[in-house]
Design an enzyme around this catalytic site. Sequence first.
Site, PDB file in Angstrom:
ATOM      1  N   ASP A  91      -2.541   6.218  -5.758  1.00 33.21           N
ATOM      2  CA  ASP A  91      -2.618   5.142  -5.011  1.00 33.21           C
ATOM      3  C   ASP A  91      -2.590   3.933  -5.651  1.00 33.21           C
ATOM      4  O   ASP A  91      -3.125   3.824  -6.633  1.00 33.21           O
ATOM      5  CB  ASP A  91      -4.123   5.535  -4.342  1.00 33.21           C
ATOM      6  CG  ASP A  91      -4.132   4.518  -3.172  1.00 33.21           C
ATOM      7  OD1 ASP A  91      -3.230   3.780  -2.979  1.00 33.21           O
ATOM      8  OD2 ASP A  91      -5.397   4.266  -2.553  1.00 33.21           O
ATOM      9  N   ASP A 112       0.894  -1.183   0.180  1.00 32.18           N
ATOM     10  CA  ASP A 112       0.113   0.114  -0.072  1.00 32.18           C
ATOM     11  C   ASP A 112       0.825   1.082  -0.187  1.00 32.18           C
ATOM     12  O   ASP A 112       1.675   1.465   0.936  1.00 32.18           O
ATOM     13  CB  ASP A 112      -0.875   0.091   1.338  1.00 32.18           C
ATOM     14  CG  ASP A 112      -1.695   1.237   1.326  1.00 32.18           C
ATOM     15  OD1 ASP A 112      -1.844   1.802   0.399  1.00 32.18           O
ATOM     16  OD2 ASP A 112      -2.216   1.532   2.427  1.00 32.18           O
TER      17      ASP A 112
END
Length: 420
Positions: free
Chosen positions: A296, A99
């Site tokens: 992201d 992430d």
Amino acid sequence: MASLAVLIALVGATLASGAAGVRVELTRVHSRPGVTASQFVRDALRRDMHRHKARELAASRGGGATVSAPIRKDSPGGPEYLMTLAIGTPPLSYPASFDTASDLIWTQCAPCGGWCFPQPTPLYNPAGSATFRVRDCGGSLCPYNISYGTGWTSGFRATETFTFGSSPACQARVPGITFGCSNASSSSDFNGSSGLVGLGRGPLSLVSQLAAGRFSYCLTPFQDANSTSTLLLGESAALSGAGVRSTPFVASPSRLPTRVFYYLNLTGISLGTKVLSIAPDAFSLKADGTGGIIIDSDTTITSLDDAVYQQIRAAVLALVTLPTTNGSAAMGLNLCFALPSPMSAPPAMPSMTLHFEGADMVLPADSYMISECGLWCLAMQNQTYGVANILGVYQQQNMHILFDVRKETLSFAPAKCSTL
């Protein structure tokens, strides 16, 4: 179209050993047989929506000890990168989410007292490791509590030796890595994972702790379920050539959760030769962390402020002569067209250009439109939560993207990621 559940195998020595870097193979795998594109997108959008709401809530509370970050629910969709690593002495292997919008590295620890979610590997037990050390915060434990949209985890920080590499010949052990030892987590929200590895801008991310300086990835097309993608850490993460474009990161707000995000300065959007009528301050980052746009690795579809999305929607409508159809139930997307038949090829569309400060990112039609079972939809969504706009991974496919943390820049270039 396959799910984006991905297993990562680290190849080569770690940065701590003085090597040029670490190469990471990203292998696309099916989380369930027979998953269609419509199922994938619908479930991924549902997961993204929960995360956007969690970010809004965290921002409204002023951050504190709560960090919002993406995580997959137990669904056939939901793009997630799982990296296989090992913790402790002797090493215990486990898969963890990958992430770029989070910084803490954490895994579930025994004992959990009934508050751990089901995971595919045995729980890590600190008592069984010779290299486990508790972090001291003024004579007490260093606690944390992290919210992930529909899930959460809490525990205390410690240090451990982590092992990277899938075979003994290329394994490397890195001592003294700070991580979170979770002893309470929500159930079922982290299916397929035993924790998370953050690559965000915070001091506790893997990139920061290894002093990697930079990392890059190149994601194969969503429809390609067989080829491997690549993640590079350290000096081996590099881009060169005439097609490379670079844009500076925007300084993040100082409070959580926004301070670990990679913000960019997006100044406009074009579809073909048409520059869309978007307000100059549409992507301005506010002091409270609302607005702006982040890149992201674990959000599926690009999410934009409603006023911006409506401009894109209108521009696409003006170019497509196919009849519109309600694709919300099948795809979860706002704008869909009916193809003549399920086997029909979509019509040609111009590229979409994201105008970042000093750099244009050109997206071919396959990176902003998606087709499945006779539907052809705009693969973007609107958001009215007031949180950051998000550049999702669907728009990043077949793009080699370099995060240079030292130089505070993002570089990118079109690439055939399956051959990188």
